[in-house]
Write an enzyme that holds these catalytic residues in place. Structure first.
Site, mmCIF file in Angstrom:
data_model
loop_
_atom_site.group_PDB
_atom_site.id
_atom_site.type_symbol
_atom_site.label_atom_id
_atom_site.label_comp_id
_atom_site.label_asym_id
_atom_site.label_seq_id
_atom_site.Cartn_x
_atom_site.Cartn_y
_atom_site.Cartn_z
ATOM 1 N N CYS A 11 -6.102 2.102 -10.643
ATOM 2 C CA CYS A 11 -5.253 1.136 -11.349
ATOM 3 C C CYS A 11 -6.072 0.270 -12.301
ATOM 4 C CB CYS A 11 -4.457 0.290 -10.357
ATOM 5 S SG CYS A 11 -5.308 -1.161 -9.732
ATOM 6 N N HIS A 68 0.806 -1.219 0.000
ATOM 7 C CA HIS A 68 0.000 0.000 0.000
ATOM 8 C C HIS A 68 0.839 1.269 0.000
ATOM 9 C CE1 HIS A 68 -2.163 -3.246 2.216
ATOM 10 N NE2 HIS A 68 -3.035 -2.976 1.279
ATOM 11 N N GLU A 81 -2.920 3.219 2.044
ATOM 12 C CA GLU A 81 -2.435 3.884 0.834
ATOM 13 C C GLU A 81 -2.561 5.398 0.959
ATOM 14 O OE1 GLU A 81 -3.523 4.469 -3.854
ATOM 15 O OE2 GLU A 81 -4.053 2.543 -2.945
ATOM 16 N N ASN A 111 -10.501 -2.334 -2.437
ATOM 17 C CA ASN A 111 -10.977 -2.744 -3.762
ATOM 18 C C ASN A 111 -12.052 -3.823 -3.660
ATOM 19 O OD1 ASN A 111 -9.780 -5.561 -4.794
ATOM 20 N ND2 ASN A 111 -8.230 -4.610 -3.499
#
Length: 325
Positions: A209, A88, A140, A239
């Site tokens: 991403c 992360h 992150e 995610n």
């Protein structure tokens, strides 16, 4: 003429399973796990890892069995032990502290997260104040904000904050995003920022991403056809949580997350006809197989893979480990 033997007929009800493709591990997760495994192979156990290498308990426990020790902060790492930073990303203060202590460290930050870090630094050097679209407290986001001095980044979590959050008026603005967000949510926030700040600098290429985008697209393709969506993932995985939300918004009547096959009650699929299954980017395929095995206890499965993209991205290991292979 001899009759060809026929397989025995199953008395189980049939269940149509739409299996999302792509699903599961992305290149950044695969690289991070390999860094820990290769460090263990080269340097021997124990290898310390700051925070969960990826957000999946199955993966973490597997690495623990191989000799990895997971810690929250560097003060838990002995001076003579190698340490790995999670996928992360980390604030700049972490490698700085490791260097001060002369620790040998390996940075498993996903290269796509590192790209966002570089964007932040470039905006900073050009005198811009940065608006970071992301979730407060996520590793992150903590890592990205920690690339710059305090006060240089404003966190934007939703469209309301995009419209109302106080920002400096004495310098130009730029925005960057957490890589694992909902594509749809982010587009709304970006639209609000651009409406409020027409001159705001945008990333040259979207920060979310490719793996996040592809997994959400696969769920969108499946959701209108499925009465239930099962997401294999972890509750602290951004995610994976987004996949549950995307499924519901895309027309699936119900979506739920399980970490292991044993958590799924097959009776939930009784009478549904068709369900969907996917996995977050930090969930290994073996966990999807667990879910399928659990369903086979009650149903005769008819599996259809719904593929929206083929992924060929790979990331190199750090130079210190490339020399070891």
């Amino acid at each position: 003429m001899d009759q060809i033997p026929q397989p025995p007929r199953s008395d189980k009800p049939r269940l149509h399973v739409l299996l999302a493709g792509p699903r599961g591990f992305c290149a950044g997760v695969d690289r991070a796990i390999k860094i820990v495994e290769e460090a263990l192979r080269r340097y021997g156990a124990p290898v310390y890892v700051r925070h969960e290498i990826v957000h999946n308990r199955f993966v973490v426990q597997s690495l623990e069995r191989q000799g990895a020790i997971f810690v929250e902060e560097l003060d838990e790492v002995p001076d003579d032990a190698p340490v790995v930073f999670s996928a992360h990303g980390v604030p700049k203060s972490v490698p700085a502290e490791a260097s001060r202590r002369k620790l040998f460290y390996l940075d498993a930050t996903c290269p796509l997260v590192s790209k966002v870090h570089r964007e932040a630094e470039q905006h900073f050097t050009r005198g811009r104040h940065i608006l970071l679209i992301g979730h407060a407290g996520h590793p992150e986001v903590v890592g990205t904000m920690g690339q710059l001095p305090d006060g240089m980044v404003t966190l934007i979590e939703d469209e309301e904050q995009a419209r109302t959050a106080p920002v400096p008026t004495d310098r130009p603005l730029a925005f960057i995003t957490q890589t694992t967000l909902s594509v749809d949510d982010t587009s709304g926030i970006v639209a609000a920022l651009k409406a409020r700040f027409p001159q705001i600098h945008a990333p040259a290429k979207e920060d979310i991403c490719y793996a996040t985008t592809n997994r959400q697209a696969a769920v969108k393709a499946i959701a209108p056809r499925a009465a239930l969506m099962v997401v294999v993932g972890a509750p602290n995985s951004s995610n994976s949580l987004r996949l549950v939300e995307v499924a519901e918004r895309a027309g699936c009547p119900r979506a739920l997350m399980v970490q292991r096959g044993r958590e799924l009650d097959p009776a939930m699929a009784e009478g549904l006809g068709t369900i969907g299954i996917t996995a977050g980017a930090s969930a290994p395929e073996v966990l999807v197989e667990e879910v399928l095995a659990r369903l086979r206890e009650r149903f005769e499965l008819e599996i259809e893979e719904v593929v929206v993209a083929e992924e060929t991205v790979t990331f190199k290991l750090p130079a210190a480990l490339q020399a070891a292979t």
